[in-house]
Scaffold this active site. Structure first.
Site, short mmCIF file in Angstrom:
data_model
loop_
_atom_site.label_atom_id
_atom_site.label_comp_id
_atom_site.label_asym_id
_atom_site.label_seq_id
_atom_site.Cartn_x
_atom_site.Cartn_y
_atom_site.Cartn_z
N SER A 114 16.23 -1.14 -4.72
CA SER A 114 15.02 -0.74 -4.00
C SER A 114 15.05 -1.23 -2.56
O SER A 114 15.60 -2.30 -2.27
CB SER A 114 13.81 -1.35 -4.71
N TYR A 120 9.20 -8.55 -7.60
CA TYR A 120 9.83 -7.27 -7.91
C TYR A 120 11.10 -7.07 -7.07
O TYR A 120 12.19 -6.80 -7.59
CB TYR A 120 8.85 -6.11 -7.67
N LYS A 178 15.38 -7.06 -8.05
CA LYS A 178 16.34 -6.00 -7.70
C LYS A 178 17.54 -6.61 -6.96
O LYS A 178 18.69 -6.21 -7.18
CB LYS A 178 15.66 -4.93 -6.86
C1 WQD Z 1 3.15 3.60 1.27
C2 WQD Z 1 2.30 3.47 2.53
C3 WQD Z 1 0.72 1.67 2.38
C4 WQD Z 1 -1.71 3.57 -0.81
C5 WQD Z 1 6.25 0.34 -2.72
C6 WQD Z 1 7.11 -0.81 -3.13
C7 WQD Z 1 8.53 -0.40 -3.12
C8 WQD Z 1 8.75 0.82 -3.97
C9 WQD Z 1 7.86 1.91 -3.54
C10 WQD Z 1 9.11 0.90 -6.31
C11 WQD Z 1 2.08 2.02 2.98
C12 WQD Z 1 0.01 2.98 2.45
C13 WQD Z 1 -0.76 3.25 0.12
C14 WQD Z 1 -3.02 3.93 -0.36
C15 WQD Z 1 -2.30 3.59 1.91
N1 WQD Z 1 8.50 0.48 -5.33
N2 WQD Z 1 -1.05 3.24 1.47
N3 WQD Z 1 -3.25 3.92 0.99
O1 WQD Z 1 4.43 -0.17 -0.32
O2 WQD Z 1 6.00 1.40 0.91
O3 WQD Z 1 6.54 0.66 -1.37
O4 WQD Z 1 6.52 1.47 -3.53
O5 WQD Z 1 9.19 1.27 -7.29
O6 WQD Z 1 9.27 -1.45 -3.60
O7 WQD Z 1 6.90 -1.89 -2.25
O8 WQD Z 1 4.72 2.26 -1.07
O9 WQD Z 1 3.28 4.10 -1.77
O10 WQD Z 1 2.41 1.73 -1.99
O11 WQD Z 1 2.64 2.72 0.27
O12 WQD Z 1 -2.58 3.57 3.12
O13 WQD Z 1 -3.94 4.23 -1.14
O14 WQD Z 1 0.99 3.96 2.21
O15 WQD Z 1 0.05 0.68 3.09
O16 WQD Z 1 2.02 2.04 4.37
P1 WQD Z 1 5.36 0.95 -0.37
P2 WQD Z 1 3.22 2.71 -1.25
#
Ligand code: WQD
Length: 327
Positions: free
Chosen positions: A119, A143, A147
């Site tokens: 990841s 997490y 990985k």
């Molecule tokens: C994406 C963007 C949020 C929800 C995570 C894990 C990573 C991987 C994928 C694996 C960010 C913003 C989110 C919302 C928002 N995990 N956001 N409103 O954090 O990049 O990655 O998921 O399985 O290891 O860290 O993904 O989809 O949570 O967020 O503004 O309701 O959307 O702040 O900028 P992230 P995400």
């Protein structure tokens, strides 16, 4: 000869399984069905094994021998960052313990190839916004740490036994290759927005004062079908002669902001959306985009789908899931 896919009944695993079967490979799935669903794997044999259990090594070794497995794609894992902060020891037991059991079974049976689902979380909050594989990993949650430890375990196994291995560092995976294989969980931005829409709630934006063009977080969204395809490319490469790397980013190299994603969802769904900005989430990098040149150079893999296809396919899958009677 067959490929054993752990986590093959999950969202990403089911796509990998379907592409492998389509390419003419025999496949066997190992999944504990804690979050996966048996109906996602089609006609492929499905063995219900919890990789972290005491019986796992024996059960896996038996499965490998019975099905004449010559390669493993290891996707099964716990993947919720927040949960990993609450239950760190359990995350290590599941993800690191599961990998340890799998590698023991692999060594015992002499399997020579393994592709691992890693990841972008291994990078933590890097200084650079576009990240290549030379950036020093520095996970900021259990997490991501599990990985990274998984990658180290593979490297050690490779040195000890000659196991050929590749770790794929996924960036932000979304979309669906087939409507019935969509992501059923609201754990990432795209599906979280769908879930809020279904409940008549406005999408939430975690901060709009990040150092990005529109102030909202920028990520590299990669279509799950492209990601699945990267696993096939990685498996093929394990048989190719010549020097190669052990880890590859899987992303598009193109960033999209939270507002870009929400705007696109509104366009695709035809539903007007008025995002609500709330506080930034602790530990969120402003921008995290893959430098995807290594995987293109070595494996000949490139993302074929962009954000529009990701959102359109994810929306179609979400519609299909919500209209099924049992959901
Ligand atoms: C994406 C963007 C949020 C929800 C995570 C894990 C990573 C991987 C994928 C694996 C960010 C913003 C989110 C919302 C928002 N995990 N956001 N409103 O954090 O990049 O990655 O998921 O399985 O290891 O860290 O993904 O989809 O949570 O967020 O503004 O309701 O959307 O702040 O900028 P992230 P995400």
């Amino acid at each position: 000869m067959s490929v054993l896919v752990t986590g093959g009944a999950g969202y990403i695993g089911a796509h990998v399984v379907r592409l492998l079967v389509g390419s003419g490979r025999e496949v066997v799935v190992v999944d504990d069905l804690s979050t996966g669903a048996a109906d996602r794997v089609g006609d492929v044999p499905l063995l219900r094994i919890d990789l972290a259990s005491d019986e796992a090594i024996g059960d896996l070794a038996r499965a490998i021998r019975t099905h004449d497995v010559d390669a493993v794609v290891h996707i099964a894992a716990k993947k919720q960052v927040g949960e990993s902060m609450q239950r760190p020891a359990w995350y290590y037991r599941q993800n690191v313990g599961g990998m340890a059991n799998l590698l023991e079974a692999v060594q015992e049976t002499g399997v020579e190839r393994l592709v691992f689902s890693s990841s972008a979380a291994v990078y933590g909050v890097p200084d650079a916004t576009v990240v290549d594989e030379s950036v020093e990993p520095a996970p900021i949650n259990p997490y991501g740490a599990t990985k990274l430890v998984g990658e180290w375990m593979l490297a050690d196994a490779g040195r000890a036994t000659g196991l050929r291995h590749t770790s794929l560092r996924y960036f932000n995976v979304a979309g669906a290759g087939w409507p019935e294989l969509g992501d059923p969980e609201a754990l990432n931005l795209v599906t979280i927005v769908f879930d809020r829409m279904a409940r008549g709630l406005r999408p939430l934006v975690y901060g709009d004062t990040h150092a990005t063009a529109d102030g909202t977080g920028v990520r590299d969204y990669v279509h799950v079908l492209d990601l699945a395809d990267a696993h096939l490319a990685a498996l093929d490469q394990l048989d190719a002669p010549g020097r190669r790397h052990a880890v590859y980013n899987v992303g598009t190299g193109i960033g999209a902001s939270v507002l870009d994603v929400i705007r696109r969802i509104s366009e695709v769904s035809g539903v007007p959306l008025e995002p609500e900005v709330i506080a930034a989430r602790a530990g969120d990098p402003a921008e995290l985009v893959a430098d995807a040149s290594r995987i293109a150079d070595d494996l000949g893999w490139r993302a074929r789908h962009g954000l529009d296809e990701i959102i359109a396919s994810a929306w179609a899958a979400d519609r299909a899931r919500r209209s099924r009677p049992h959901d």
